[in-house]
Design an enzyme around this catalytic site. Structure first.
Site, PDB file in Angstrom:
ATOM      1  N   LYS A  13      11.803  34.885  77.486  1.00  0.00           N
ATOM      2  CA  LYS A  13      11.934  34.008  76.608  1.00  0.00           C
ATOM      3  C   LYS A  13      13.081  33.226  76.730  1.00  0.00           C
ATOM      4  O   LYS A  13      13.154  32.142  76.530  1.00  0.00           O
ATOM      5  CB  LYS A  13      11.790  34.490  75.127  1.00  0.00           C
ATOM      6  CG  LYS A  13      10.438  35.380  74.783  1.00  0.00           C
ATOM      7  CD  LYS A  13      10.355  35.692  73.349  1.00  0.00           C
ATOM      8  CE  LYS A  13      11.363  36.626  72.696  1.00  0.00           C
ATOM      9  NZ  LYS A  13      11.344  38.021  73.413  1.00  0.00           N
ATOM     10  N   ARG A  88       9.211  37.031  64.097  1.00  0.00           N
ATOM     11  CA  ARG A  88       9.224  38.474  64.752  1.00  0.00           C
ATOM     12  C   ARG A  88       8.385  39.542  63.843  1.00  0.00           C
ATOM     13  O   ARG A  88       8.113  40.464  64.020  1.00  0.00           O
ATOM     14  CB  ARG A  88      10.493  39.238  64.983  1.00  0.00           C
ATOM     15  CG  ARG A  88      10.791  39.452  66.343  1.00  0.00           C
ATOM     16  CD  ARG A  88      12.173  39.790  66.437  1.00  0.00           C
ATOM     17  NE  ARG A  88      12.564  40.588  67.697  1.00  0.00           N
ATOM     18  CZ  ARG A  88      13.500  39.907  68.402  1.00  0.00           C
ATOM     19  NH1 ARG A  88      13.884  38.673  68.388  1.00  0.00           N
ATOM     20  NH2 ARG A  88      13.969  40.549  69.411  1.00  0.00           N
ATOM     21  N   ARG A 127      19.657  43.439  83.313  1.00  0.00           N
ATOM     22  CA  ARG A 127      19.966  42.129  82.921  1.00  0.00           C
ATOM     23  C   ARG A 127      21.445  41.957  82.424  1.00  0.00           C
ATOM     24  O   ARG A 127      21.730  42.901  81.925  1.00  0.00           O
ATOM     25  CB  ARG A 127      19.091  41.607  82.123  1.00  0.00           C
ATOM     26  CG  ARG A 127      19.077  42.129  80.785  1.00  0.00           C
ATOM     27  CD  ARG A 127      17.924  41.436  79.988  1.00  0.00           C
ATOM     28  NE  ARG A 127      18.060  41.686  78.559  1.00  0.00           N
ATOM     29  CZ  ARG A 127      17.366  41.279  77.621  1.00  0.00           C
ATOM     30  NH1 ARG A 127      16.140  40.348  77.870  1.00  0.00           N
ATOM     31  NH2 ARG A 127      17.449  41.682  76.247  1.00  0.00           N
ATOM     32  N   ARG A 161      24.114  43.722  77.172  1.00  0.00           N
ATOM     33  CA  ARG A 161      23.737  44.065  75.992  1.00  0.00           C
ATOM     34  C   ARG A 161      23.795  45.672  75.606  1.00  0.00           C
ATOM     35  O   ARG A 161      23.222  46.310  76.402  1.00  0.00           O
ATOM     36  CB  ARG A 161      22.470  43.298  75.620  1.00  0.00           C
ATOM     37  CG  ARG A 161      22.750  41.992  75.327  1.00  0.00           C
ATOM     38  CD  ARG A 161      21.401  41.256  75.204  1.00  0.00           C
ATOM     39  NE  ARG A 161      20.432  41.691  73.991  1.00  0.00           N
ATOM     40  CZ  ARG A 161      19.499  41.269  73.767  1.00  0.00           C
ATOM     41  NH1 ARG A 161      19.094  39.959  73.996  1.00  0.00           N
ATOM     42  NH2 ARG A 161      18.590  41.960  72.900  1.00  0.00           N
ATOM     43  N   ARG A 172      12.964  48.952  70.555  1.00  0.00           N
ATOM     44  CA  ARG A 172      12.659  47.748  70.502  1.00  0.00           C
ATOM     45  C   ARG A 172      11.292  47.613  70.786  1.00  0.00           C
ATOM     46  O   ARG A 172      10.519  46.560  70.338  1.00  0.00           O
ATOM     47  CB  ARG A 172      13.698  46.688  71.652  1.00  0.00           C
ATOM     48  CG  ARG A 172      14.968  46.672  70.816  1.00  0.00           C
ATOM     49  CD  ARG A 172      16.001  46.382  71.814  1.00  0.00           C
ATOM     50  NE  ARG A 172      15.643  44.957  72.310  1.00  0.00           N
ATOM     51  CZ  ARG A 172      16.129  44.660  73.499  1.00  0.00           C
ATOM     52  NH1 ARG A 172      16.861  45.494  74.406  1.00  0.00           N
ATOM     53  NH2 ARG A 172      16.132  43.390  73.675  1.00  0.00           N
TER      54      ARG A 172
HETATM   55  P1  AMP Z   1      16.693  39.300  70.798  1.00  0.00           P
HETATM   56  O1  AMP Z   1      18.041  38.636  71.543  1.00  0.00           O
HETATM   57  O2  AMP Z   1      15.843  38.372  70.330  1.00  0.00           O
HETATM   58  O3  AMP Z   1      16.224  40.468  71.713  1.00  0.00           O
HETATM   59  O4  AMP Z   1      17.291  40.089  69.457  1.00  0.00           O
HETATM   60  C1  AMP Z   1      18.114  41.093  69.364  1.00  0.00           C
HETATM   61  C2  AMP Z   1      18.192  41.752  68.135  1.00  0.00           C
HETATM   62  O5  AMP Z   1      18.512  40.888  67.336  1.00  0.00           O
HETATM   63  C3  AMP Z   1      16.645  42.361  67.765  1.00  0.00           C
HETATM   64  O6  AMP Z   1      16.431  43.719  68.432  1.00  0.00           O
HETATM   65  C4  AMP Z   1      17.007  42.513  66.421  1.00  0.00           C
HETATM   66  O7  AMP Z   1      17.610  43.685  65.988  1.00  0.00           O
HETATM   67  C5  AMP Z   1      17.559  41.225  66.034  1.00  0.00           C
HETATM   68  N1  AMP Z   1      16.862  40.215  65.769  1.00  0.00           N
HETATM   69  C6  AMP Z   1      16.695  39.016  66.635  1.00  0.00           C
HETATM   70  N2  AMP Z   1      15.797  38.195  66.169  1.00  0.00           N
HETATM   71  C7  AMP Z   1      15.309  38.648  64.933  1.00  0.00           C
HETATM   72  C8  AMP Z   1      14.183  38.250  63.907  1.00  0.00           C
HETATM   73  N3  AMP Z   1      13.546  37.150  64.228  1.00  0.00           N
HETATM   74  N4  AMP Z   1      13.891  39.226  62.890  1.00  0.00           N
HETATM   75  C9  AMP Z   1      14.546  40.531  62.868  1.00  0.00           C
HETATM   76  N5  AMP Z   1      15.497  40.590  63.686  1.00  0.00           N
HETATM   77  C10 AMP Z   1      15.995  39.815  64.595  1.00  0.00           C
END
Ligand code: AMP
Length: 216
Positions: A13, A88, A127, A161, A172
């Site tokens: 994404k 999400r 990554r 990360r 996740r």
């Molecule tokens: P991402 O970079 O999109 O994989 O997000 C990393 C982490 O941020 C996720 O595992 C959640 O802990 C938090 N996070 C990101 N977007 C959301 C969302 N829309 N709702 C809840 N937690 C989020």
């Protein structure tokens, strides 16, 4: 244009959002990036959010919804935006509908990057991103042209990360299956969900998305 990119962690994404951002003049709104920026500061809030993120669980809906609600009114979003990592959960999807309706805006596309989960674990574990411009790379599939130097901005600091560790990756995926996958029928019923093969190579995925957006 308002677009949502959906898909499990590591489905591409962020990589695709960065490409569409450039070609379509839209702004990428990554809730993960926004949260990571907020957790850089040494506040109590930052520490609390970082602990949730590092464990692979979701940050509470209210925090995320408020963050997006404030972000989409900023001037750079006027031509449109790409939501990457939001919504999400079903309550977040409902909150998004309400906030768009309140401002007379309309969701144009919801694109699901469809991927094979076993392969994703492999993708996630290798990554890294440029610490300066955020460009995404991978140890095996997408290395910078010159080792240690970002193709886009020439930066030499890279970030891996904390939540790409194997335990957090597993959490996740569970969270995705339990809390995020239920939003697929939500958009399918509204007739705006399109699926793209996220296992194809990066350029082919971009091309497919461009086709859906009506520009290829
Ligand atoms: P991402 O970079 O999109 O994989 O997000 C990393 C982490 O941020 C996720 O595992 C959640 O802990 C938090 N996070 C990101 N977007 C959301 C969302 N829309 N709702 C809840 N937690 C989020």
């Amino acid at each position: 244009m308002i677009l949502i990119l959906l898909g499990p962690p590591g489905s591409g994404k962020g990589t695709q959002a960065k490409r569409i951002e450039q070609t379509h003049g839209l702004v990428q709104l990554s809730t993960g990036d926004m949260l990571r920026a907020a957790t850089d500061s040494n506040t109590e809030f930052g520490r609390r959010v970082k602990a949730i993120m590092d464990s692979g669980q979701l940050v509470p809906d209210e925090i995320i919804v408020e963050m997006i609600d404030r972000r989409i009114v900023q001037t750079d979003c006027r031509k449109g935006f790409i939501l990457d990592g939001f919504p999400r959960t079903v309550p977040q999807a409902e909150a998004l509908d309400a906030m768009l309706a309140r401002r007379g805006l309309k969701l144009d596309h919801v694109i699901l990057l469809d991927v094979d989960e076993a392969a994703l674990i492999d993708r996630l574990s290798g990554r890294f991103t440029c610490g300066q411009c955020g460009a995404s790379y991978h140890d095996r599939y997408n290395r910078p042209k010159r080792d240690g130097v970002c193709d886009g901005c020439g930066g030499t600091e890279f970030i891996r990360r904390a939540d790409d560790r194997p335990e957090a990756v597993k959490a996740r995926f569970e969270v995705y299956r339990r809390q995020t996958a239920p939003i697929l029928p939500y958009y399918r019923e509204r007739g705006i969900l399109r699926t793209v093969d996220g296992m194809a190579d990066i350029d082919a995925v971009t091309h497919e998305i461009d086709r859906i957006l009506g520009s290829a």
